[in-house]
Write a protein that holds these residues in place. Sequence first.
Motif, PDB file in Angstrom:
ATOM      1  N   PRO A 219       0.852  -1.196   0.000  1.00 38.85           N
ATOM      2  CA  PRO A 219       0.000   0.000   0.000  1.00 38.85           C
ATOM      3  C   PRO A 219       0.887   1.246   0.000  1.00 38.85           C
ATOM      4  O   PRO A 219       1.869   1.307   0.744  1.00 38.85           O
ATOM      5  CB  PRO A 219      -0.790  -0.109   1.311  1.00 38.85           C
ATOM      6  N   ILE A 220       0.542   2.217  -0.805  1.00 35.74           N
ATOM      7  CA  ILE A 220       1.384   3.409  -0.936  1.00 35.74           C
ATOM      8  C   ILE A 220       1.589   4.098   0.408  1.00 35.74           C
ATOM      9  O   ILE A 220       2.631   4.714   0.659  1.00 35.74           O
ATOM     10  CB  ILE A 220       0.781   4.387  -1.980  1.00 35.74           C
ATOM     11  N   GLU A 221       0.602   3.967   1.321  1.00 36.42           N
ATOM     12  CA  GLU A 221       0.709   4.621   2.628  1.00 36.42           C
ATOM     13  C   GLU A 221       1.874   4.103   3.459  1.00 36.42           C
ATOM     14  O   GLU A 221       2.338   4.781   4.389  1.00 36.42           O
ATOM     15  CB  GLU A 221      -0.587   4.431   3.427  1.00 36.42           C
ATOM     16  N   LYS A 222       2.386   2.903   3.138  1.00 39.14           N
ATOM     17  CA  LYS A 222       3.473   2.321   3.928  1.00 39.14           C
ATOM     18  C   LYS A 222       4.856   2.653   3.374  1.00 39.14           C
ATOM     19  O   LYS A 222       5.867   2.276   3.969  1.00 39.14           O
ATOM     20  CB  LYS A 222       3.302   0.801   4.016  1.00 39.14           C
ATOM     21  N   VAL A 223       4.882   3.346   2.255  1.00 37.57           N
ATOM     22  CA  VAL A 223       6.170   3.679   1.636  1.00 37.57           C
ATOM     23  C   VAL A 223       6.737   4.946   2.280  1.00 37.57           C
ATOM     24  O   VAL A 223       6.061   5.959   2.395  1.00 37.57           O
ATOM     25  CB  VAL A 223       6.027   3.888   0.120  1.00 37.57           C
ATOM     26  N   ILE A 224       7.995   4.865   2.709  1.00 38.66           N
ATOM     27  CA  ILE A 224       8.714   6.041   3.192  1.00 38.66           C
ATOM     28  C   ILE A 224       9.640   6.475   2.058  1.00 38.66           C
ATOM     29  O   ILE A 224      10.526   5.715   1.646  1.00 38.66           O
ATOM     30  CB  ILE A 224       9.541   5.709   4.452  1.00 38.66           C
ATOM     31  N   TYR A 225       9.420   7.660   1.545  1.00 37.98           N
ATOM     32  CA  TYR A 225      10.244   8.090   0.416  1.00 37.98           C
ATOM     33  C   TYR A 225      10.566   9.572   0.514  1.00 37.98           C
ATOM     34  O   TYR A 225       9.863  10.333   1.164  1.00 37.98           O
ATOM     35  CB  TYR A 225       9.565   7.775  -0.919  1.00 37.98           C
TER      36      TYR A 225
ATOM     37  N   SER B  35      21.240   0.661  -8.538  1.00 40.21           N
ATOM     38  CA  SER B  35      22.657   0.593  -8.167  1.00 40.21           C
ATOM     39  C   SER B  35      23.261   1.989  -8.042  1.00 40.21           C
ATOM     40  O   SER B  35      24.033   2.264  -7.120  1.00 40.21           O
ATOM     41  CB  SER B  35      23.445  -0.205  -9.212  1.00 40.21           C
ATOM     42  N   TYR B  36      22.857   2.869  -8.958  1.00 41.89           N
ATOM     43  CA  TYR B  36      23.421   4.218  -8.969  1.00 41.89           C
ATOM     44  C   TYR B  36      23.001   5.007  -7.723  1.00 41.89           C
ATOM     45  O   TYR B  36      23.775   5.759  -7.141  1.00 41.89           O
ATOM     46  CB  TYR B  36      22.974   4.956 -10.238  1.00 41.89           C
ATOM     47  N   PHE B  37      21.739   4.827  -7.279  1.00 41.11           N
ATOM     48  CA  PHE B  37      21.215   5.599  -6.143  1.00 41.11           C
ATOM     49  C   PHE B  37      21.030   4.743  -4.882  1.00 41.11           C
ATOM     50  O   PHE B  37      20.400   5.193  -3.926  1.00 41.11           O
ATOM     51  CB  PHE B  37      19.865   6.225  -6.516  1.00 41.11           C
ATOM     52  N   GLN B  38      21.586   3.536  -4.873  1.00 42.08           N
ATOM     53  CA  GLN B  38      21.323   2.583  -3.794  1.00 42.08           C
ATOM     54  C   GLN B  38      21.639   3.135  -2.404  1.00 42.08           C
ATOM     55  O   GLN B  38      20.841   3.007  -1.466  1.00 42.08           O
ATOM     56  CB  GLN B  38      22.120   1.297  -4.025  1.00 42.08           C
ATOM     57  N   GLU B  39      22.780   3.760  -2.263  1.00 45.44           N
ATOM     58  CA  GLU B  39      23.194   4.235  -0.942  1.00 45.44           C
ATOM     59  C   GLU B  39      22.187   5.224  -0.358  1.00 45.44           C
ATOM     60  O   GLU B  39      21.787   5.133   0.811  1.00 45.44           O
ATOM     61  CB  GLU B  39      24.580   4.884  -1.034  1.00 45.44           C
ATOM     62  N   ARG B  40      21.743   6.159  -1.184  1.00 45.75           N
ATOM     63  CA  ARG B  40      20.790   7.164  -0.697  1.00 45.75           C
ATOM     64  C   ARG B  40      19.396   6.578  -0.505  1.00 45.75           C
ATOM     65  O   ARG B  40      18.681   6.940   0.435  1.00 45.75           O
ATOM     66  CB  ARG B  40      20.743   8.343  -1.658  1.00 45.75           C
ATOM     67  N   LEU B  41      18.990   5.677  -1.400  1.00 47.92           N
ATOM     68  CA  LEU B  41      17.680   5.051  -1.248  1.00 47.92           C
ATOM     69  C   LEU B  41      17.587   4.286   0.074  1.00 47.92           C
ATOM     70  O   LEU B  41      16.583   4.373   0.789  1.00 47.92           O
ATOM     71  CB  LEU B  41      17.395   4.102  -2.414  1.00 47.92           C
ATOM     72  N   LEU B  42      18.642   3.545   0.416  1.00 41.59           N
ATOM     73  CA  LEU B  42      18.630   2.780   1.661  1.00 41.59           C
ATOM     74  C   LEU B  42      18.702   3.686   2.886  1.00 41.59           C
ATOM     75  O   LEU B  42      18.158   3.359   3.945  1.00 41.59           O
ATOM     76  CB  LEU B  42      19.792   1.781   1.676  1.00 41.59           C
ATOM     77  N   ALA B  43      19.354   4.837   2.740  1.00 39.72           N
ATOM     78  CA  ALA B  43      19.508   5.756   3.876  1.00 39.72           C
ATOM     79  C   ALA B  43      18.272   6.627   4.089  1.00 39.72           C
ATOM     80  O   ALA B  43      17.917   6.939   5.230  1.00 39.72           O
ATOM     81  CB  ALA B  43      20.736   6.642   3.665  1.00 39.72           C
ATOM     82  N   GLU B  44      17.603   7.026   3.005  1.00 39.59           N
ATOM     83  CA  GLU B  44      16.524   8.011   3.112  1.00 39.59           C
ATOM     84  C   GLU B  44      15.125   7.435   2.920  1.00 39.59           C
ATOM     85  O   GLU B  44      14.133   8.127   3.164  1.00 39.59           O
ATOM     86  CB  GLU B  44      16.744   9.129   2.077  1.00 39.59           C
ATOM     87  N   THR B  45      15.010   6.191   2.493  1.00 37.82           N
ATOM     88  CA  THR B  45      13.696   5.601   2.215  1.00 37.82           C
ATOM     89  C   THR B  45      13.667   4.153   2.703  1.00 37.82           C
ATOM     90  O   THR B  45      14.667   3.644   3.227  1.00 37.82           O
ATOM     91  CB  THR B  45      13.394   5.603   0.700  1.00 37.82           C
ATOM     92  N   ASN B  46      12.543   3.476   2.539  1.00 38.45           N
ATOM     93  CA  ASN B  46      12.490   2.028   2.798  1.00 38.45           C
ATOM     94  C   ASN B  46      12.441   1.248   1.487  1.00 38.45           C
ATOM     95  O   ASN B  46      12.001   0.103   1.452  1.00 38.45           O
ATOM     96  CB  ASN B  46      11.318   1.668   3.712  1.00 38.45           C
ATOM     97  N   ILE B  47      12.897   1.875   0.418  1.00 35.18           N
ATOM     98  CA  ILE B  47      12.943   1.241  -0.909  1.00 35.18           C
ATOM     99  C   ILE B  47      14.262   0.490  -1.017  1.00 35.18           C
ATOM    100  O   ILE B  47      15.337   1.092  -1.073  1.00 35.18           O
ATOM    101  CB  ILE B  47      12.809   2.308  -2.014  1.00 35.18           C
ATOM    102  N   ASP B  48      14.194  -0.849  -1.034  1.00 32.33           N
ATOM    103  CA  ASP B  48      15.415  -1.648  -0.876  1.00 32.33           C
ATOM    104  C   ASP B  48      15.690  -2.615  -2.029  1.00 32.33           C
ATOM    105  O   ASP B  48      16.527  -3.505  -1.900  1.00 32.33           O
ATOM    106  CB  ASP B  48      15.355  -2.428   0.437  1.00 32.33           C
ATOM    107  N   ASN B  49      14.972  -2.436  -3.168  1.00 28.79           N
ATOM    108  CA  ASN B  49      15.262  -3.300  -4.310  1.00 28.79           C
ATOM    109  C   ASN B  49      14.799  -2.625  -5.599  1.00 28.79           C
ATOM    110  O   ASN B  49      14.053  -1.645  -5.563  1.00 28.79           O
ATOM    111  CB  ASN B  49      14.595  -4.682  -4.138  1.00 28.79           C
TER     112      ASN B  49
END
Length: 749
Positions: free
Chosen positions: A330-336, A363-377
């Motif tokens: 559900p979009i409500e559970k996404v932290i972005y 791969s290019y934005f992986q470090e920031r995605l993992l640090a600033e969001t819960n988007i992990d793949n």
Amino acid sequence: MSTENFRKVYYLNDIDSRNAPIPVSLLYNVGLSDNEIKLLHKNSLFTVGDLCRRCLTSQEYNILHGIDSYFSVPATERFTDAVEALTDNAKISLSMRCSGATLERIGNELQLTRERARQILAETRLKLRDTADLVAGMLLSTNHTSFHFSDLVDLFCSEEAATYCKFVLQESSYVCYFKFSDSFVKYSACGLDAEHRLKTIIGEVIGEGINFYDNLEVIEYELKKNNLDYFNVSDVMNFLIHSKYRFYGDFVVKRKSHYAIVCHDAVLKYFHFDIKLDGNENNEDMRLLRQIISKRYSGLSLPANNRALTAGMTRDASRFVLSGRGRYCPIEKVIYSVPLFEEIYKFVNDSPQTSYYYGELFSYFQERLLAETNIDNRYFLHGMLKYLYPNEFAYERDLMSKIGEPRQNIDERLSELLLENGRAMTKEEIKQSIPGINDHVIAFSVARQSGLIQWNFNEFNHIDNITITDEEQEILSNAIKTQTDLHNGYASDTLLFAAVKETCKDFLLRNNIANSQNLYYVASTLFRDEYRFRRPHILSKDFPVQDISFANVVQVLLPCDTDLNYDAFHRLANTLGWSQGTVYSVFSELEKDFIRISENDYVRKKHFSISRSALNDVSDILRKLVSKSGYIAFGNFFEYESFPNFSYKWNGFLLESLIIEYDTGFRIVSPQILDRRIQKGIIVPNDSPYETFEDLIIGSLLSDGITTLTEAEFLNYLRTYNLIVTKTIPQELYQCPKLNFQNEIFTIL
């Protein structure tokens, strides 16, 4: 009567105190003229009680002395006396009509024509109308706008007399009757378009469907804003059913809306994060979803196979986003992070490449995605890009491509529009000013720009439209600090608004800040570095929760690791300034983790236990109770002495909890509108053919050989068999496709 300083003063000594609330404006019903009533109002006499509490001038006494004896008995008694004084034909007509008889049947009984029966009833209403209005005045006085039929029953202490009065008041010019709520509202308060205005609000707030309790605060606010707050929560729910909506648990949808809307709520509420969706019939996530729907959203039909269910749930990309391989969240559970996705958008758009693989971008934005969001793949990145930029790229399974159309700079246009207007604008006003813009684009633009703020439901403003002096900002800052200090690091929008509405009156007036919601969004922009905000919460930086939610706030301020008491929760909610709608929604969310052991007490599930043998004994008892009719209502008397010995005292609320939470072989069928104080449910075996309350009622009627009955006969049937505990027929029976209601007659189709 007495004298003092040679000036005569007068008193009305015989008026019954029960008539005190009746407004003076209704005294034209007992012979006063408009001018006489105006004079009394001018002299600050507004109710019959005012006439008793003070001495009267000779002029006032001359006007009023005739009413002293009339009001020496309560208006309810005057009404019943007036009924008794009717002719035999009038009394018989009134009684039969209030029992559901048709005009033709009344005419046959009296050996009169149908038309003559109608005339007698019209004449009877006219004779009783003035007294009935006075009875309504006892309930409304000068400071209330509405009452329900149940209030009329309590006032008369007789349902028969109350029914007669209700019948007369339905043609009153003083109050307006609303059948969906079985209530009366002053015409001066509701006008002639109340239902139309209520329908407009429902369309705007609820649309195709929402979780009703989660949105109660918004609904209550819109009712108040539109001068419809004489309708309570139950009234609104009844109106929804009357307007062809249906409740599945806490969720309400239009009758023909897609099941995916309800499934979204189920995943949001009962799944930890996301759900695996595919055509595999052994999919454990989808098996769990079906169990939850059956248990928590009773009556909702889902496609029989998982492939069709998956297709239906993933068709609308605005509710679920791809979060993994075959998994949806559900979009409500996404932290972005909006700024981060804007960077990704710019990176792709500015690049000479025409397409990118999702894995490549991840791969290019992986470090920031993992640090600033819960988007992990990479799948999750694909899902979010498609959600945030649905029209800017072409999306395939593994890669996305540029379309070639540059994105219109909506952000600047929206910002300029709000600044040019210098005030908050509704979503509809924005759409008219920027053709082609949609709800999603507006919401995302507001999220991207720190200067744009929510104002009310479907209203937006710009922070630069707000003018505030340093002194006013300091008052606001001190008010937040005071409130958070008082409540262990917590404040709410309501507490803040109450704290400054007098000290910051000029600031509020100058900026058209009319309510706590307006002020909250201004404060959240001004003080975002000092406090944490998530409406309606304002938290100190050290408040011990990471995820800001009502449930987590309650856990801190009202420790309930093992048990929960509703009264204690209600006191806390009132202290924190939470609205009644919020109280409903928060507690309904909290109690999902508890077993209810009495009217107000709950035990956390992990601390509650009952033996399998005790549950088997309960099942055996229930099996005997339902053996004759196939069901038993909680409205029936239960002899709990025969139930097994147990750690807790047996009662209906505990039994209901056990049936819901454990495998007893039974389930509960309920009307769509529930009330935590009253048990409206009906116990049926798991294999019962009755899936819904409507099914059960129709089945019960047919088993008794009944296919047609009047409205009054139907109500009497439901109450006789304890199928309802209210004084009115549930609205879903009026809207049931298997029941036809026409000319005050129900017929099973």
